[in-house]
Design a protein around this motif. Structure first.
Motif, PDB file in Angstrom:
ATOM      1  N   MET A  66     -36.043  -5.919  -5.953  1.00 36.28           N
ATOM      2  CA  MET A  66     -35.300  -4.965  -5.129  1.00 36.28           C
ATOM      3  C   MET A  66     -34.085  -5.621  -4.470  1.00 36.28           C
ATOM      4  SD  MET A  66     -38.346  -2.645  -3.425  1.00 36.28           S
ATOM      5  CE  MET A  66     -37.296  -1.243  -3.034  1.00 36.28           C
ATOM      6  N   GLY A  67     -34.200  -6.916  -4.147  1.00 36.98           N
ATOM      7  CA  GLY A  67     -33.052  -7.641  -3.616  1.00 36.98           C
ATOM      8  C   GLY A  67     -31.956  -7.802  -4.651  1.00 36.98           C
ATOM      9  N   TRP A  68     -32.349  -8.090  -5.874  1.00 41.52           N
ATOM     10  CA  TRP A  68     -31.400  -8.197  -6.987  1.00 41.52           C
ATOM     11  C   TRP A  68     -30.702  -6.854  -7.209  1.00 41.52           C
ATOM     12  CZ3 TRP A  68     -33.267  -9.463 -12.676  1.00 41.52           C
ATOM     13  CH2 TRP A  68     -32.158  -9.784 -13.462  1.00 41.52           C
ATOM     14  N   GLN A  69     -31.474  -5.785  -7.153  1.00 42.84           N
ATOM     15  CA  GLN A  69     -30.903  -4.455  -7.345  1.00 42.84           C
ATOM     16  C   GLN A  69     -29.983  -4.071  -6.173  1.00 42.84           C
ATOM     17  OE1 GLN A  69     -34.407  -2.056  -7.881  1.00 42.84           O
ATOM     18  NE2 GLN A  69     -34.659  -2.644 -10.026  1.00 42.84           N
ATOM     19  N   ALA A  70     -30.351  -4.462  -4.959  1.00 44.74           N
ATOM     20  CA  ALA A  70     -29.502  -4.167  -3.799  1.00 44.74           C
ATOM     21  C   ALA A  70     -28.165  -4.897  -3.925  1.00 44.74           C
ATOM     22  CB  ALA A  70     -30.211  -4.581  -2.508  1.00 44.74           C
ATOM     23  N   GLU A  71     -28.215  -6.143  -4.394  1.00 43.71           N
ATOM     24  CA  GLU A  71     -26.974  -6.890  -4.639  1.00 43.71           C
ATOM     25  C   GLU A  71     -26.118  -6.157  -5.656  1.00 43.71           C
ATOM     26  OE1 GLU A  71     -24.059  -9.749  -4.479  1.00 43.71           O
ATOM     27  OE2 GLU A  71     -25.853  -9.728  -3.206  1.00 43.71           O
ATOM     28  N   ALA A  72     -26.750  -5.663  -6.732  1.00 35.69           N
ATOM     29  CA  ALA A  72     -26.015  -4.944  -7.768  1.00 35.69           C
ATOM     30  C   ALA A  72     -25.435  -3.638  -7.221  1.00 35.69           C
ATOM     31  CB  ALA A  72     -26.933  -4.664  -8.956  1.00 35.69           C
ATOM     32  N   ALA A  73     -26.209  -2.916  -6.398  1.00 43.61           N
ATOM     33  CA  ALA A  73     -25.732  -1.654  -5.835  1.00 43.61           C
ATOM     34  C   ALA A  73     -24.498  -1.873  -4.966  1.00 43.61           C
ATOM     35  CB  ALA A  73     -26.844  -0.987  -5.023  1.00 43.61           C
ATOM     36  N   GLN A  74     -24.527  -2.925  -4.137  1.00 43.34           N
ATOM     37  CA  GLN A  74     -23.378  -3.220  -3.287  1.00 43.34           C
ATOM     38  C   GLN A  74     -22.162  -3.598  -4.116  1.00 43.34           C
ATOM     39  OE1 GLN A  74     -24.496  -6.047  -0.233  1.00 43.34           O
ATOM     40  NE2 GLN A  74     -26.417  -4.976   0.138  1.00 43.34           N
ATOM     41  N   ARG A  75     -22.372  -4.347  -5.190  1.00 39.67           N
ATOM     42  CA  ARG A  75     -21.261  -4.728  -6.059  1.00 39.67           C
ATOM     43  C   ARG A  75     -20.689  -3.516  -6.795  1.00 39.67           C
ATOM     44  NH1 ARG A  75     -21.790 -10.559  -8.795  1.00 39.67           N
ATOM     45  NH2 ARG A  75     -22.378 -11.764  -6.969  1.00 39.67           N
ATOM     46  N   LEU A  76     -21.554  -2.602  -7.192  1.00 41.27           N
ATOM     47  CA  LEU A  76     -21.078  -1.394  -7.844  1.00 41.27           C
ATOM     48  C   LEU A  76     -20.162  -0.604  -6.910  1.00 41.27           C
ATOM     49  CD1 LEU A  76     -24.379  -0.278  -9.602  1.00 41.27           C
ATOM     50  CD2 LEU A  76     -22.207  -0.679 -10.781  1.00 41.27           C
ATOM     51  N   ARG A  78     -18.453  -1.747  -4.414  1.00 46.56           N
ATOM     52  CA  ARG A  78     -17.234  -2.512  -4.153  1.00 46.56           C
ATOM     53  C   ARG A  78     -16.379  -2.722  -5.398  1.00 46.56           C
ATOM     54  NH1 ARG A  78     -20.707  -5.584  -0.446  1.00 46.56           N
ATOM     55  NH2 ARG A  78     -19.960  -5.176   1.665  1.00 46.56           N
ATOM     56  N   ARG A  79     -16.830  -2.199  -6.527  1.00 43.70           N
ATOM     57  CA  ARG A  79     -16.094  -2.339  -7.779  1.00 43.70           C
ATOM     58  C   ARG A  79     -15.974  -3.795  -8.205  1.00 43.70           C
ATOM     59  NH1 ARG A  79     -16.935   2.050  -9.757  1.00 43.70           N
ATOM     60  NH2 ARG A  79     -15.180   1.858 -11.186  1.00 43.70           N
ATOM     61  N   HIS A  80     -17.030  -4.556  -8.007  1.00 42.69           N
ATOM     62  CA  HIS A  80     -17.049  -5.955  -8.415  1.00 42.69           C
ATOM     63  C   HIS A  80     -16.960  -6.038  -9.939  1.00 42.69           C
ATOM     64  CE1 HIS A  80     -18.448 -10.094  -8.922  1.00 42.69           C
ATOM     65  NE2 HIS A  80     -18.381 -10.258  -7.613  1.00 42.69           N
ATOM     66  N   PRO A  81     -16.197  -6.988 -10.490  1.00 44.66           N
ATOM     67  CA  PRO A  81     -16.062  -7.090 -11.947  1.00 44.66           C
ATOM     68  C   PRO A  81     -17.366  -7.448 -12.661  1.00 44.66           C
ATOM     69  CG  PRO A  81     -15.019  -8.952 -10.865  1.00 44.66           C
ATOM     70  CD  PRO A  81     -15.350  -7.967  -9.795  1.00 44.66           C
ATOM     71  N   THR A  82     -18.313  -8.058 -11.923  1.00 46.80           N
ATOM     72  CA  THR A  82     -19.628  -8.373 -12.491  1.00 46.80           C
ATOM     73  C   THR A  82     -20.681  -7.708 -11.616  1.00 46.80           C
ATOM     74  OG1 THR A  82     -18.761 -10.520 -13.195  1.00 46.80           O
ATOM     75  CG2 THR A  82     -21.141 -10.210 -13.332  1.00 46.80           C
TER      76      THR A  82
END
Length: 269
Positions: A66-76, A78-82
């Protein structure tokens, strides 16, 4: 490794919020959500097995996932390239800490469900047993079927709408105070319930298909289907949130971005 510009923090003292509606995807796609774990061609051969491993480890594995997914959600957002970082054991503590709020909030959100289901069914026994006592067995059967269907719709709706509404706040804010602002949660749920329920049911149908395919693959395939469903649920929450922003919805405050230990490590060390 330097943090890419889209992932840089906003100026000190300014709240972290979601990007403008113009930066959000135009169309919700459940298929795109299910394929999200495999979207990074460079790292998917590593990410998929690690996600499957975390899915079967009790508690700690779930929190890390869930922490990994939360990191991904925040990056999504913020339009993070990865948007989906490569899983690295250097980031394990980071993910554990990041996953605590979503994990505990999800637990609190689903905790009342068995009690509410019991109360709902007890209320339903009044007209059902009344029909039986009056000798209307056919009516009793109809009432029983209708009440069961209404119950499943109600509690699936609770999970698909309310639980997902509070989870997206937990994933993006990583803050109990922000997450448990129930007024904001209910306002968000009220504006997104049609999408959350409809697309959630579609994801549920696809999830059943993936699970059955996993069982057909000597049962081992189930362990690889589960992370596709789990990351798909997170990505669908993001897409619904993006559509909500596009329509002028109230942004959820974002946790200040932090580089992952694996990304900030000096090469060769």
């Amino acid at each position: 490794m330097a943090i890419p510009p889209p992932f840089q923090a906003e100026p000190p003292g300014e709240p972290q919020t979601a990007p403008p509606a113009s930066d959000t995807p135009e169309k919700i796609s459940v298929i795109r959500a299910v394929k999200f774990l495999l979207s990074d061609r460079e790292h998917r051969k590593a990410n998929w097995p690690y996600a499957a491993l975390l899915s079967i480890i009790p508690v700690v594995g779930r929190i890390t996932l869930m922490g990994w997914q939360a990191e991904a959600a925040q990056r999504l957002v913020r339009r993070h390239p990865t948007p989906l970082p490569k899983f690295d054991f250097k980031d394990l503590t980071h993910y554990l800490l990041r996953g605590l709020v979503p994990f505990l909030v999800e637990y609190l959100a689903v905790l009342p469900i068995p009690f509410l289901w019991f109360v709902f069914m007890m209320i339903g026994t009044v007209p059902i047993e009344g029909a039986r006592a009056a000798g209307y067995d056919d009516l009793r059967l109809i009432l029983l079927i209708v009440w069961m269907l209404a119950g499943w719709c109600l509690f699936f709706g609770y999970q698909l709408v309310f639980v997902n509404a509070i989870l997206i706040r937990a994933e993006l804010s990583a803050d109990f105070g922000q997450t448990l602002k129930l007024g904001a949660v209910f306002r968000y749920a009220a504006k997104t319930w049609k999408r959350s329920f409809g697309y959630g049911l579609l994801l549920g149908v696809i999830s059943v298909g993936l699970t059955l395919c996993g069982f057909a693959a000597l049962y081992v395939g189930v362990y690889f289907a589960l992370p596709l469903i789990s990351f798909g649920s997170m990505h669908l929450r993001y897409q619904i949130y993006a559509a909500y922003l596009r329509e002028g919805g109230e942004p959820i405050p974002l946790k200040e971005p932090q580089p992952l230990p694996s990304e900030s490590a000096v090469p060769g060390h």
